[in-house]
Design a protein around this motif. Structure first.
Motif, PDB file in Angstrom:
ATOM      1  N   ASN A   1     -13.218  24.419  17.135  1.00  0.00           N
ATOM      2  CA  ASN A   1     -13.893  23.199  16.685  1.00  0.00           C
ATOM      3  C   ASN A   1     -13.453  22.029  17.553  1.00  0.00           C
ATOM      4  O   ASN A   1     -12.271  21.875  17.851  1.00  0.00           O
ATOM      5  CB  ASN A   1     -13.535  22.894  15.233  1.00  0.00           C
ATOM      6  CG  ASN A   1     -13.926  24.000  14.275  1.00  0.00           C
ATOM      7  OD1 ASN A   1     -13.451  25.119  14.397  1.00  0.00           O
ATOM      8  ND2 ASN A   1     -14.755  23.688  13.299  1.00  0.00           N
ATOM      9  N   VAL A   2     -14.416  21.183  17.912  1.00  0.00           N
ATOM     10  CA  VAL A   2     -14.119  20.024  18.762  1.00  0.00           C
ATOM     11  C   VAL A   2     -14.749  18.784  18.132  1.00  0.00           C
ATOM     12  O   VAL A   2     -15.958  18.732  17.925  1.00  0.00           O
ATOM     13  CB  VAL A   2     -14.664  20.207  20.191  1.00  0.00           C
ATOM     14  CG1 VAL A   2     -14.174  19.077  21.096  1.00  0.00           C
ATOM     15  CG2 VAL A   2     -14.275  21.567  20.763  1.00  0.00           C
ATOM     16  N   ASN A   3     -13.918  17.810  17.802  1.00  0.00           N
ATOM     17  CA  ASN A   3     -14.389  16.565  17.201  1.00  0.00           C
ATOM     18  C   ASN A   3     -13.696  15.374  17.852  1.00  0.00           C
ATOM     19  O   ASN A   3     -12.758  15.543  18.641  1.00  0.00           O
ATOM     20  CB  ASN A   3     -14.117  16.566  15.690  1.00  0.00           C
ATOM     21  CG  ASN A   3     -14.987  17.575  14.956  1.00  0.00           C
ATOM     22  OD1 ASN A   3     -16.196  17.390  14.823  1.00  0.00           O
ATOM     23  ND2 ASN A   3     -14.375  18.650  14.479  1.00  0.00           N
ATOM     24  N   ALA A   4     -14.162  14.188  17.516  1.00  0.00           N
ATOM     25  CA  ALA A   4     -13.575  12.959  18.053  1.00  0.00           C
ATOM     26  C   ALA A   4     -13.245  12.005  16.919  1.00  0.00           C
ATOM     27  O   ALA A   4     -13.907  12.001  15.875  1.00  0.00           O
ATOM     28  CB  ALA A   4     -14.536  12.292  19.038  1.00  0.00           C
ATOM     29  N   VAL A   5     -12.220  11.202  17.131  1.00  0.00           N
ATOM     30  CA  VAL A   5     -11.854  10.129  16.210  1.00  0.00           C
ATOM     31  C   VAL A   5     -11.925   8.824  16.984  1.00  0.00           C
ATOM     32  O   VAL A   5     -11.343   8.705  18.070  1.00  0.00           O
ATOM     33  CB  VAL A   5     -10.435  10.342  15.641  1.00  0.00           C
ATOM     34  CG1 VAL A   5     -10.001   9.124  14.831  1.00  0.00           C
ATOM     35  CG2 VAL A   5     -10.387  11.602  14.778  1.00  0.00           C
ATOM     36  N   ALA A   6     -12.659   7.860  16.438  1.00  0.00           N
ATOM     37  CA  ALA A   6     -12.843   6.569  17.110  1.00  0.00           C
ATOM     38  C   ALA A   6     -12.116   5.478  16.327  1.00  0.00           C
ATOM     39  O   ALA A   6     -12.621   4.981  15.321  1.00  0.00           O
ATOM     40  CB  ALA A   6     -14.327   6.236  17.221  1.00  0.00           C
ATOM     41  N   PRO A   7     -10.924   5.089  16.768  1.00  0.00           N
ATOM     42  CA  PRO A   7     -10.211   4.010  16.086  1.00  0.00           C
ATOM     43  C   PRO A   7     -10.821   2.651  16.408  1.00  0.00           C
ATOM     44  O   PRO A   7     -11.361   2.431  17.491  1.00  0.00           O
ATOM     45  CB  PRO A   7      -8.787   4.107  16.656  1.00  0.00           C
ATOM     46  CG  PRO A   7      -8.723   5.427  17.383  1.00  0.00           C
ATOM     47  CD  PRO A   7     -10.120   5.686  17.848  1.00  0.00           C
ATOM     48  N   GLY A   8     -10.694   1.743  15.446  1.00  0.00           N
ATOM     49  CA  GLY A   8     -11.001   0.348  15.705  1.00  0.00           C
ATOM     50  C   GLY A   8      -9.740  -0.337  16.208  1.00  0.00           C
ATOM     51  O   GLY A   8      -8.953   0.260  16.951  1.00  0.00           O
ATOM     52  N   LEU A   9      -9.521  -1.568  15.794  1.00  0.00           N
ATOM     53  CA  LEU A   9      -8.338  -2.311  16.232  1.00  0.00           C
ATOM     54  C   LEU A   9      -7.120  -1.806  15.466  1.00  0.00           C
ATOM     55  O   LEU A   9      -7.037  -1.978  14.249  1.00  0.00           O
ATOM     56  CB  LEU A   9      -8.536  -3.806  15.987  1.00  0.00           C
ATOM     57  CG  LEU A   9      -7.451  -4.735  16.544  1.00  0.00           C
ATOM     58  CD1 LEU A   9      -7.376  -4.622  18.066  1.00  0.00           C
ATOM     59  CD2 LEU A   9      -7.715  -6.174  16.128  1.00  0.00           C
ATOM     60  N   ILE A  10      -6.179  -1.205  16.178  1.00  0.00           N
ATOM     61  CA  ILE A  10      -5.011  -0.574  15.567  1.00  0.00           C
ATOM     62  C   ILE A  10      -3.753  -1.352  15.919  1.00  0.00           C
ATOM     63  O   ILE A  10      -3.579  -1.797  17.060  1.00  0.00           O
ATOM     64  CB  ILE A  10      -4.876   0.893  16.031  1.00  0.00           C
ATOM     65  CG1 ILE A  10      -6.160   1.670  15.724  1.00  0.00           C
ATOM     66  CG2 ILE A  10      -3.673   1.562  15.370  1.00  0.00           C
ATOM     67  CD1 ILE A  10      -6.537   1.752  14.266  1.00  0.00           C
ATOM     68  N   ASP A  11      -2.885  -1.500  14.950  1.00  0.00           N
ATOM     69  CA  ASP A  11      -1.642  -2.255  15.124  1.00  0.00           C
ATOM     70  C   ASP A  11      -0.614  -1.397  15.853  1.00  0.00           C
ATOM     71  O   ASP A  11       0.018  -0.528  15.261  1.00  0.00           O
ATOM     72  CB  ASP A  11      -1.110  -2.674  13.753  1.00  0.00           C
ATOM     73  CG  ASP A  11       0.074  -3.618  13.851  1.00  0.00           C
ATOM     74  OD1 ASP A  11       0.320  -4.144  14.950  1.00  0.00           O
ATOM     75  OD2 ASP A  11       0.749  -3.819  12.823  1.00  0.00           O
ATOM     76  N   VAL A  12      -0.464  -1.631  17.142  1.00  0.00           N
ATOM     77  CA  VAL A  12       0.539  -0.936  17.948  1.00  0.00           C
ATOM     78  C   VAL A  12       1.460  -1.986  18.569  1.00  0.00           C
ATOM     79  O   VAL A  12       1.073  -3.146  18.718  1.00  0.00           O
ATOM     80  CB  VAL A  12      -0.100  -0.068  19.047  1.00  0.00           C
ATOM     81  CG1 VAL A  12      -0.910   1.063  18.429  1.00  0.00           C
ATOM     82  CG2 VAL A  12      -0.977  -0.899  19.966  1.00  0.00           C
ATOM     83  N   PRO A  13       2.687  -1.615  18.930  1.00  0.00           N
ATOM     84  CA  PRO A  13       3.648  -2.605  19.442  1.00  0.00           C
ATOM     85  C   PRO A  13       3.138  -3.440  20.603  1.00  0.00           C
ATOM     86  O   PRO A  13       3.370  -4.653  20.649  1.00  0.00           O
ATOM     87  CB  PRO A  13       4.838  -1.729  19.856  1.00  0.00           C
ATOM     88  CG  PRO A  13       4.768  -0.556  18.936  1.00  0.00           C
ATOM     89  CD  PRO A  13       3.302  -0.291  18.748  1.00  0.00           C
ATOM     90  N   ALA A  14       2.430  -2.829  21.549  1.00  0.00           N
ATOM     91  CA  ALA A  14       1.958  -3.575  22.715  1.00  0.00           C
ATOM     92  C   ALA A  14       1.033  -4.713  22.315  1.00  0.00           C
ATOM     93  O   ALA A  14       1.028  -5.788  22.924  1.00  0.00           O
ATOM     94  CB  ALA A  14       1.262  -2.637  23.691  1.00  0.00           C
ATOM     95  N   GLN A  15       0.233  -4.489  21.265  1.00  0.00           N
ATOM     96  CA  GLN A  15      -0.672  -5.550  20.822  1.00  0.00           C
ATOM     97  C   GLN A  15       0.068  -6.616  20.036  1.00  0.00           C
ATOM     98  O   GLN A  15      -0.235  -7.803  20.142  1.00  0.00           O
ATOM     99  CB  GLN A  15      -1.803  -4.941  19.991  1.00  0.00           C
ATOM    100  CG  GLN A  15      -2.741  -4.099  20.834  1.00  0.00           C
ATOM    101  CD  GLN A  15      -3.864  -3.472  20.034  1.00  0.00           C
ATOM    102  OE1 GLN A  15      -3.969  -3.666  18.841  1.00  0.00           O
ATOM    103  NE2 GLN A  15      -4.698  -2.693  20.702  1.00  0.00           N
ATOM    104  N   ARG A  16       1.069  -6.209  19.256  1.00  0.00           N
ATOM    105  CA  ARG A  16       1.860  -7.202  18.521  1.00  0.00           C
ATOM    106  C   ARG A  16       2.586  -8.128  19.485  1.00  0.00           C
ATOM    107  O   ARG A  16       2.776  -9.316  19.213  1.00  0.00           O
ATOM    108  CB  ARG A  16       2.865  -6.503  17.607  1.00  0.00           C
ATOM    109  CG  ARG A  16       2.231  -5.846  16.397  1.00  0.00           C
ATOM    110  CD  ARG A  16       3.277  -5.557  15.326  1.00  0.00           C
ATOM    111  NE  ARG A  16       4.283  -4.617  15.782  1.00  0.00           N
ATOM    112  CZ  ARG A  16       4.174  -3.303  15.659  1.00  0.00           C
ATOM    113  NH1 ARG A  16       3.075  -2.774  15.121  1.00  0.00           N
ATOM    114  NH2 ARG A  16       5.146  -2.501  16.068  1.00  0.00           N
TER     115      ARG A  16
END
Length: 276
Positions: free
Chosen positions: A187-202
């Motif tokens: 099975n092959v699927n995709a996940v599309a995140p929106g704006l995610i809180d990661v250290p580089a963005q903080r």
């Protein structure tokens, strides 16, 4: 207080390869798999980050090995797959997460900058999927692949040409792989995140505070997403609960793609005929 039941180990005995697992979303995915019993291959271009993440998983009671790989280099990808097969016996789950950050106008972008982002975010998943799929097919036990896409695959943004184009291509690669590998129970699927809180963005390394705040105002649920929320969706798609799901893209975006609040203002007043 009654003792809480043990957390289910959906992935005991499974081997999960996660690219770009040295930090951010990839690390959260690796941690989630390890917590549910999988042996995790922490694959990252940065050896130090891979080793650090691997050590953290093991310290928390999980099973993991670190592998250094540039997913855009086919020779390195082949070596990674061979090493995992030799050390762990096989690969049950692949998560193509590796990515690079670049924010530039098309007119200011060099060919090398364009190539690097497409190489990592589109050619890389092609190469890793190709060699893992060959292994899974030969092994004959099926498997699960999850590609980390982005809302940018569906919605263009200024200074995002290479990112948007590569992620859009990744969605179509997901669909084609799903069709080609279905006969092998992969099975092959995709996940599309929106704006995610990661250290580089903080730390404002990849996004300005002004951009982030403007973006959050357009999210119906009113906040950035957490890396763990992306990870939970990935684990669902990699589990037996998703055995009849393939070729799909799942949005983890707080409702961002449901619509745009800015468009609502034109409908606040009725027209001459009473319709809005």
């Amino acid at each position: 207080m009654a003792e809480q039941p043990a957390r289910p180990q959906r992935f005991s005995g499974k081997v999960a390869v996660v690219t770009g697992a040295g930090n951010g979303i990839g690390l959260a995915i690796a941690e989630a798999f390890a917590a549910e019993g999988a042996t995790v291959v922490v694959a990252d271009i940065h050896a130090e980050a891979a080793q650090r993440s691997c050590a953290g998983l093991v310290a928390a009671g999980g099973q993991a090995i670190a592998v250094t790989v540039d997913v855009s280099d086919e020779a390195q990808v082949e070596r990674m797959v061979a090493e995992v097969r030799e050390r762990l016996g096989g690969i049950d789950i692949l998560v193509n997460n590796a990515g690079v950050v670049l924010h530039k106008l098309v007119v200011d972008m060099s060919r090398a900058e364009w190539d690097r982002q497409v190489d990592v975010q589109l050619t890389g998943p092609f190469l890793v999927s190709k060699h893992v799929a060959r292994h899974m097919t030969e092994r004959g036990q099926g498997g699960k692949m999850v590609n980390i896409s982005s809302l940018s695959a569906m919605m263009g943004r200024v200074r995002g040409a290479a990112h948007c184009a590569s992620k859009a291509g990744l969605v179509m690669l997901t669909k084609v792989l799903a069709m080609e590998l279905a006969q092998h129970r992969i099975n092959v699927n995709a996940v599309a995140p929106g704006l995610i809180d990661v250290p580089a963005q903080r730390d404002e390394q990849t996004l300005s505070l002004a951009y982030r705040d403007s973006y959050v105002r357009m999210i119906p649920l009113g906040r950035m997403g957490e890396t763990e929320e992306v990870a939970r969706t990935v684990l669902f798609l990699a589990s037996s609960e998703a055995d009849w799901i393939t070729g799909q893209q799942f949005l983890v975006d707080g409702g961002t793609m449901a619509g745009h609040y800015a468009l609502g203002e034109q409908h606040d007043h009725a027209g001459p005929d009473g319709h809005t």
